[in-house]
Scaffold this active site. Structure first.
Site, mmCIF file in Angstrom:
data_model
loop_
_atom_site.group_PDB
_atom_site.id
_atom_site.type_symbol
_atom_site.label_atom_id
_atom_site.label_comp_id
_atom_site.label_asym_id
_atom_site.label_seq_id
_atom_site.Cartn_x
_atom_site.Cartn_y
_atom_site.Cartn_z
ATOM 1 N N GLY A 248 0.782 -1.230 0.000
ATOM 2 C CA GLY A 248 0.000 0.000 0.000
ATOM 3 C C GLY A 248 0.810 1.273 0.000
ATOM 4 N N PRO A 283 4.558 -5.255 -1.644
ATOM 5 C CA PRO A 283 4.369 -4.097 -2.516
ATOM 6 C C PRO A 283 3.978 -4.497 -3.930
ATOM 7 C CG PRO A 283 6.686 -4.603 -2.367
ATOM 8 C CD PRO A 283 5.981 -5.564 -1.440
ATOM 9 N N GLY A 284 3.159 -3.681 -4.553
ATOM 10 C CA GLY A 284 2.813 -3.865 -5.958
ATOM 11 C C GLY A 284 2.943 -2.555 -6.694
ATOM 12 N N ARG A 285 1.996 -1.650 -6.448
ATOM 13 C CA ARG A 285 1.974 -0.348 -7.096
ATOM 14 C C ARG A 285 3.305 0.408 -6.935
ATOM 15 N NH1 ARG A 285 -2.864 2.758 -7.306
ATOM 16 N NH2 ARG A 285 -3.632 1.386 -5.661
ATOM 17 N N TYR A 328 -12.216 4.603 -10.431
ATOM 18 C CA TYR A 328 -11.847 5.334 -9.216
ATOM 19 C C TYR A 328 -11.835 6.850 -9.397
ATOM 20 C CZ TYR A 328 -9.631 0.875 -7.770
ATOM 21 O OH TYR A 328 -9.363 -0.423 -7.434
ATOM 22 N N CYS A 355 -18.454 2.716 -26.406
ATOM 23 C CA CYS A 355 -19.801 3.301 -26.387
ATOM 24 C C CYS A 355 -20.315 3.452 -24.951
ATOM 25 C CB CYS A 355 -20.746 2.436 -27.219
ATOM 26 S SG CYS A 355 -22.311 3.244 -27.598
ATOM 27 N N GLU A 356 -19.631 4.282 -24.180
ATOM 28 C CA GLU A 356 -19.998 4.601 -22.803
ATOM 29 C C GLU A 356 -19.577 6.047 -22.528
ATOM 30 O OE1 GLU A 356 -21.494 2.794 -20.504
ATOM 31 O OE2 GLU A 356 -21.334 0.731 -21.245
ATOM 32 N N TYR A 383 -2.146 -1.893 -12.188
ATOM 33 C CA TYR A 383 -3.592 -1.879 -12.399
ATOM 34 C C TYR A 383 -3.958 -1.227 -13.734
ATOM 35 C CZ TYR A 383 -3.001 -3.037 -7.559
ATOM 36 O OH TYR A 383 -2.565 -3.638 -6.411
#
Length: 433
Positions: A248, A283-285, A328, A355-356, A383
């Site tokens: 995090g 850890p990732g991000r 997000y 198409c959104e 991500y």
């Protein structure tokens, strides 16, 4: 902050003269070779971030377990394995990826609230290092499957310390209202329940309070909280060998002040000093986010005919390639690949062809753009590709790893044949049966 100094401060993308590069490779060269959209990562940035984190904890016995969910490309997993990382997984699929690059199953931590019987059995047979258990039901299930298979499961209980990570509610995980982990009181009871079961080896204690944490206080508060539980367990004769603080660690996307990882590491070392405990982190991000860009090309420019209307830059990347802005309301920097354009700067919403109305990558960005220009969306190494989909039957973009002046496609572009081969066309009679 101006776009002119965004890339100088935190991202792997840098201008050389007027052209944006990853390391010594021009992004325009990659676009010519593989097309757009494309995810592009820097090998040196990934390596530097790993080493930075390891050095921040140099005074503390520790093991870094890369969080596979942030970016699960095999080339990135293989790179972190070569640097000495273990892995944190949340599915059998992620375990398969770790094994595919020759990862040691003993270096694997299995987290997640919904482990199925099949996933538990797969992990037990592979001989993973530890399950992070998140509920009483899960503990009982692991006990039963370990007994059935005649093996011993290494277990840590994930404690929810009710600490506010001060982050987006979708990525906060350490409060009572979150689905993750158990209270300290319930964790204490689960340790006592498991202590006498020969199929369980209680090896550690775990917590993870959320993502994109930019202040050390919540992390240190969580550490202190679970150390109290660990000390209480010692009095009951339950000795644990490791403490897992999750991940995090905050990174910079716009103008955030990221976590000072060296100060945090020094504080952790002071708190854990003299304790016979290995520190584990997930850890990732922190390792991958700013290592990558999403390379995309402008298809059309829709210039407003009235002053209070929006200008839209329609690019060939979309929410299926980068979901975070829609999911997000996440902010990602956008830079022109060639900043020598003579076009007039205007304020643009950067949108995709899906198409959104929610299909956008960035809003209200001042850029000098022309049709067919290349732009880079920053901070997509975490991500980004892992959240991609085939919505509107769009093929997923390729992934490219840059190493100095060379680059390699580490995941090819998905074709329509790739998508269709998984489906069955039913042959109906004239009556529709």
């Amino acid at each position: 902050m101006t776009l002119g100094n965004v890339e100088k401060e935190f991202t792997a993308a840098k201008y050389q003269q007027d052209e944006l590069h990853i390391e010594q490779t021009a992004l325009s060269k990659i676009a010519d070779a593989v097309g757009t959209p494309a995810y592009v990562y820097s090998k040196s940035y990934l390596t530097d971030q790993y080493n930075l984190l390891s050095e921040a904890l140099s005074s503390t016995p520790h093991q870094i377990h890369y969080s596979v969910k942030a970016n699960s490309n095999l080339a990135i997993l293989a790179l972190f394995k070569s640097l000495g990382a273990g892995f944190d997984i949340v599915s059998a699929g992620e375990l398969s990826r770790v094994l595919a690059v020759g990862g040691d199953p003993k270096s694997v931590i299995f987290s997640g609230v919904g482990k199925s019987v099949e996933e538990i059995n797969f992990a037990l047979k592979a001989g993973i290092g530890c399950f992070n258990v998140e509920s009483r039901g899960e503990l009982l299930r692991i006990m039963a499957q370990a007994e059935l298979l005649g093996c011993v499961a290494n277990v840590a209980i994930r404690v929810n310390p009710n600490v506010d990570a001060k982050t987006h509610p979708y990525i906060a995980t350490g409060l009572k209202e979150n689905k993750f982990g158990v209270t300290k009181e319930e964790a204490f009871a689960l340790y006592l329940l498991a202590a006498d079961n020969p199929a369980i080896n209680l090896t550690g204690i775990d917590c993870h309070i959320g993502s994109q944490i930019n202040e050390p206080e919540p992390l240190l508060q969580a550490l202190t909280s679970i150390l109290e539980l660990r000390d209480a367990l010692e009095k009951e004769g339950i000795s644990l060998q490791h403490i897992d603080l999750g991940g995090g660690f905050g990174v910079r996307y716009q103008d955030e002040t990221p976590l000072d990882i060296n100060d945090w590491g020094a504080s952790v070392g002071q708190i854990l000093g003299g304790r016979d405990l290995q520190l584990r982190i997930e850890p990732g991000r922190f390792l991958t986010a700013n290592a990558g860009v999403l390379l995309t090309r402008v298809e059309y420019l829709k210039i407003a005919d009235e002053p209070d209307h929006k200008n839209f830059a329609v690019v060939d990347a979309a929410m299926n390639d980068l979901l975070r802005p829609s999911l997000y309301q996440a902010w990602h920097g956008v830079l022109p690949v060639d900043k020598s354009s003579n076009a007039q700067p205007l304020e643009w919403d950067i949108v995709g062809p899906i198409c959104e109305s929610g299909d956008f990558l960035a809003k209200q960005r001042s850029l000098a753009l022309a049709e067919k220009d290349l732009v880079a969306v920053l901070s997509i190494g975490a991500y980004g590709s892992v959240l991609a989909s085939n919505y509107n039957t769009r093929g997923r973009a390729p992934e490219v790893l840059v190493d100095g002046a060379e680059f390699k496609v580490v995941r090819r572009r998905e074709t329509i044949q790739d998508q269709l081969r998984l489906e069955l066309k039913l042959e109906l009679d004239q009556a529709g049966h």
